[in-house]
Each structure stands twice: as C-alpha cells, then as structure tokens.
Enzyme design. Structure first.
Site, mmCIF file in Angstrom:
data_model
loop_
_atom_site.group_PDB
_atom_site.id
_atom_site.type_symbol
_atom_site.label_atom_id
_atom_site.label_comp_id
_atom_site.label_asym_id
_atom_site.label_seq_id
_atom_site.Cartn_x
_atom_site.Cartn_y
_atom_site.Cartn_z
ATOM 1 N N LYS A 9 -18.101 27.591 -42.058
ATOM 2 C CA LYS A 9 -18.868 28.670 -42.688
ATOM 3 C C LYS A 9 -20.340 28.269 -42.792
ATOM 4 O O LYS A 9 -21.150 28.990 -43.353
ATOM 5 C CB LYS A 9 -18.290 28.974 -44.073
ATOM 6 C CG LYS A 9 -16.884 29.562 -43.965
ATOM 7 C CD LYS A 9 -16.239 29.761 -45.316
ATOM 8 C CE LYS A 9 -14.800 30.234 -45.130
ATOM 9 N NZ LYS A 9 -14.069 30.351 -46.381
ATOM 10 N N LYS A 13 -24.444 24.739 -38.668
ATOM 11 C CA LYS A 13 -23.494 24.157 -37.706
ATOM 12 C C LYS A 13 -23.153 25.167 -36.618
ATOM 13 O O LYS A 13 -23.093 24.832 -35.446
ATOM 14 C CB LYS A 13 -22.200 23.750 -38.417
ATOM 15 C CG LYS A 13 -22.232 22.388 -39.046
ATOM 16 C CD LYS A 13 -20.829 22.019 -39.512
ATOM 17 C CE LYS A 13 -20.864 20.773 -40.372
ATOM 18 N NZ LYS A 13 -19.526 20.390 -40.841
ATOM 19 N N ASP A 71 -16.266 17.859 -38.369
ATOM 20 C CA ASP A 71 -16.422 17.241 -39.686
ATOM 21 C C ASP A 71 -17.446 16.148 -39.496
ATOM 22 O O ASP A 71 -17.338 15.333 -38.576
ATOM 23 C CB ASP A 71 -15.104 16.672 -40.216
ATOM 24 C CG ASP A 71 -15.205 16.425 -41.724
ATOM 25 O OD1 ASP A 71 -15.635 17.341 -42.441
ATOM 26 O OD2 ASP A 71 -14.871 15.321 -42.177
ATOM 27 N N SER A 72 -18.455 16.187 -40.311
ATOM 28 C CA SER A 72 -19.521 15.228 -40.094
ATOM 29 C C SER A 72 -20.061 14.757 -41.421
ATOM 30 O O SER A 72 -19.829 15.372 -42.461
ATOM 31 C CB SER A 72 -20.630 15.843 -39.247
ATOM 32 O OG SER A 72 -20.980 17.109 -39.747
ATOM 33 N N ARG A 183 -24.095 15.346 -33.659
ATOM 34 C CA ARG A 183 -23.339 16.521 -33.222
ATOM 35 C C ARG A 183 -23.630 16.829 -31.752
ATOM 36 O O ARG A 183 -22.739 17.198 -31.000
ATOM 37 C CB ARG A 183 -23.664 17.723 -34.116
ATOM 38 C CG ARG A 183 -22.689 18.888 -33.890
ATOM 39 C CD ARG A 183 -22.782 19.947 -34.983
ATOM 40 N NE ARG A 183 -22.444 19.384 -36.275
ATOM 41 C CZ ARG A 183 -23.284 19.282 -37.296
ATOM 42 N NH1 ARG A 183 -24.509 19.725 -37.209
ATOM 43 N NH2 ARG A 183 -22.890 18.741 -38.425
#
Length: 198
Positions: A9, A13, A71-72, A183
């Site tokens: 959400k 990202k 997930d970061s 990413r």
C-alpha cells in the site's frame, strides 16, 4: 498480458516497482485497484524473506493473479542490525518516518562516523497461481549521517549516505536512487528471473 498485483500500500514502493518493470508485458495493479485496500497482512516473520513471501502468497490467493511483494528495511551494524524487519514500525505503534529517524539518531548519538555503517536490504518475492515461487535479494551499503539531508525519497532516505556520491538517498533524487538502491538491485535480479519464467 499477465496481470500482476503489487502487494503493497506504499505509494513510493509501487512507483519504484512500476518504473523498473516498465519493459515487461505485465499489467501492473495495486492492491487498491483490485479491491484489496482493506486486506491487512500481519508481518510477523523474522526475516525479510518470510515477510515478503507471506505478503505475495496472501495477495495471490485473494486475487488468483501473480503477486509481487517487497519487504525491505535498514540494518545498522553498530546497533545489532536494527531496525531490520521492524524498520517501518521502529518507533512503535504509531510510527512515522520522522519518529523512526529520530529514534535511530538517538540510538547512534555517541557512535563515530566510521562505525555508522548500514545497509538497506530489499527482498522481493513473487507468488504464481500455479504454486511457483521466486525471491530475490538486493542490498545497498552506506552510512548513517548525523542529521537529515535532502528532500526526496521516504523512510530513512535522508539519513542514509551512499559513499560513492557522499550524498543521502534523499539528496540523490529518484532517478539515481532507482539505479543504485537495494530495491533496484533486487528488481534487476527479478527482471532476469521473470524473463526466464514468463
């Protein structure tokens, strides 16, 4: 055209992932666009891998489409690789970027520059309706500054200094960040893997 739902959400990202996957024959949708705006996935894994795969599988099951989740977080060596998987909620239940950055700076206040090394980690997982799963990991090494610098980005970007540029992610801006970030590196690996399977 394969339909893919991004299990996040977080608008930032979503934009980063969309930008980097532009060349693929994929119709990329957010959770909101497929009616999953109310789906809450509890991130209770102990690793980035566990959390990202949990999110991807949950969204794939809900939609029947390929789902991609990230997930970061930030790992700072001097404080035992914290905040790690708790990066987004580091300062507690009502965490904000502001509060998280303040807590991190407070924890590092007596640590000299040469011991403030940190890395951003991103693990991206893909869950396919036929049961296949892939995940990739990207890392970006740097240091935590003594104060916030720069206006772009989000999260810990104003504190994270990239040695090659001696600037924070927030000073570098999206164009450079999207080429060198954790990413970006994970998504580059993902591109290769998707190229093999799609």
């Amino acid at each position: 055209m394969n339909k893919v739902v991004i299990a996040s959400k977080n608008k930032h990202k979503l934009e980063e992932i969309k930008e980097i996957l532009k060349g693929f024959p994929l119709e990329i949708k957010s959770m909101d666009e497929v009616g999953l705006e109310h789906l809450e996935i509890v991130e209770d894994g102990e690793t980035f891998e566990e959390n990202s795969m949990k999110k991807a599988v949950a969204v794939m099951k809900e939609t029947g489409n390929i789902a991609i989740a990230d997930d970061s977080g930030l790992e700072v060596k001097a404080i035992g690789n914290k905040p790690g998987v708790y990066s987004a909620r580091f300062s507690g239940e009502n965490a904000t970027d502001e509060k998280n950055n303040k807590k991190l700076l407070d924890m590092l206040k007596d640590i000299p520059m040469e011991k403030r090394n940190a890395r951003f980690v991103s693990v991206i997982s893909v869950a396919f309706p036929d049961g296949r799963k892939i995940h990739v990991r990207g890392e970006c090494e740097g240091f935590i500054g003594f104060e916030k610098r720069g206006e772009s980005g989000f999260g810990y970007d104003p504190l994270f200094i990239v040695p090659k540029y001696n600037k924070t992610f927030a000073e570098l801006g999206a164009e450079i960040k999207n080429k060198i970030s954790h990413r970006a590196k994970a998504l580059e690996k993902l591109k290769e893997k998707l190229g093999e399977v799609l």
